[in-house]
Design a protein around this motif. Structure first.
Motif, mmCIF file in Angstrom:
data_model
loop_
_atom_site.group_PDB
_atom_site.id
_atom_site.type_symbol
_atom_site.label_atom_id
_atom_site.label_comp_id
_atom_site.label_asym_id
_atom_site.label_seq_id
_atom_site.Cartn_x
_atom_site.Cartn_y
_atom_site.Cartn_z
ATOM 1 N N TRP A 93 0.834 -1.214 0.000
ATOM 2 C CA TRP A 93 0.000 0.000 0.000
ATOM 3 C C TRP A 93 0.859 1.250 0.000
ATOM 4 O O TRP A 93 0.496 2.245 -0.633
ATOM 5 N N GLU A 111 -5.952 8.312 4.699
ATOM 6 C CA GLU A 111 -6.577 8.568 3.403
ATOM 7 C C GLU A 111 -5.743 7.969 2.273
ATOM 8 O O GLU A 111 -6.291 7.385 1.326
ATOM 9 N N ARG A 113 -3.784 5.403 2.436
ATOM 10 C CA ARG A 113 -3.955 3.944 2.456
ATOM 11 C C ARG A 113 -5.284 3.541 1.811
ATOM 12 O O ARG A 113 -5.356 2.584 1.045
ATOM 13 N N GLU A 114 -6.328 4.295 2.097
ATOM 14 C CA GLU A 114 -7.646 4.005 1.527
ATOM 15 C C GLU A 114 -7.622 4.128 0.000
ATOM 16 O O GLU A 114 -8.175 3.279 -0.711
ATOM 17 N N GLU A 118 -8.132 1.138 -2.844
ATOM 18 C CA GLU A 118 -9.093 1.320 -3.941
ATOM 19 C C GLU A 118 -8.417 1.065 -5.297
ATOM 20 O O GLU A 118 -8.982 0.402 -6.174
ATOM 21 N N PRO A 127 -7.789 -6.407 -0.970
ATOM 22 C CA PRO A 127 -7.226 -5.552 0.078
ATOM 23 C C PRO A 127 -6.161 -6.230 0.932
ATOM 24 O O PRO A 127 -5.278 -5.550 1.473
#
Length: 248
Positions: A93, A111, A113-114, A118, A127
């Protein structure tokens, strides 16, 4: 979106680029083909400002590469490197979110990482891959991670350097399809360097053949097979005999 005009570049006595003229329309996918050592990668490095041409001009979206403010200019680009170029010591990531964790594009860690997760999903990775390290992934998975990193910051322009090198034919097809889908979805302008003719046919809107320091042929991919240019015909057929052989 990108215009190269009369680009020349010589290294010592090796004249690599001898007046390259090329236009890449906004939102189109251009694939540059040509033999090893013909200067395809040098063209990309010149566009990015990593190599300064001896003469000629490069304009990106109306802006001269040589006078552009570097950070803002480079923020517009994404890059999928030939060898993956993942950082071994970072989890996946953080590799994907590399640009989002530093510099002018910096986001809060959670944020970033999110967004990374995605983008991993977008290239077909689950994930749970996010916390693994590059050494724990196959070559095909590493290539997908590289693609996720290339699109993480939503770039306007994406470069793909030999995107299917080292992959088996099936995984090459998967990567080609992903690249095509992502470029279309994002509306990005893309330049790909490749020797793989299946990639050319899958990715390209237009094709440019670089030979002997100049663009030998350029046109829509649909016209490539009907071209009467002997250099292009020899290259796409893989023939050992023809004009390319005679100039070696």
């Amino acid at each position: 979106m990108i215009t190269l005009s009369k680009i020349h570049k010589t290294f010592d006595s090796n004249q690599v680029l001898r007046g390259v003229d090329l236009q890449v329309p906004r939102g189109e996918s251009m694939v540059i083909i040509g033999g090893s050592g013909t200067g395809k990668s040098i063209c990309i490095k010149c566009i990015l400002g990593l190599v300064t041409p001896d003469s000629g001009e490069i304009i990106v979206d109306g802006q001269n590469v040589e006078t552009a403010e570097r950070d803002a200019f480079l923020a517009r680009f994404g890059m999928l490197f030939q060898g993956g170029a993942l950082f071994d010591s970072m989890p996946i990531w953080q590799n994907v979110a590399f640009r989002l964790l530093r510099g002018g594009l910096k986001r809060p860690k959670a944020e970033a990482r999110e967004i990374a997760i995605e983008k991993l999903r977008r290239v077909g990775l689950s994930p749970d891959v996010a916390d693994l390290f590059p050494s724990e992934l196959s070559g095909g998975m590493q290539k997908r991670v590289g693609l996720a990193r290339a699109i993480a910051a939503e770039p306007e322009i994406i470069f793909f350097d030999e995107p299917t090198t080292g992959l088996d034919p099936i995984m090459s097809g998967v990567i080609n399809e992903l690249i095509r889908e992502i470029v279309v979805e994002m509306g990005a302008t893309a330049i790909t360097i490749t020797h793989d003719m299946s990639s050319v046919r899958a990715i390209a809107d237009k094709v440019a053949m670089l030979h002997n320091g100049v663009i030998q042929w350029t046109g829509p991919v649909a016209q490539m097979d009907q071209s009467d240019d002997p250099y292009l015909t020899q290259f796409i057929s893989g023939s050992a005999h023809g004009p390319i052989e005679s100039v070696r």
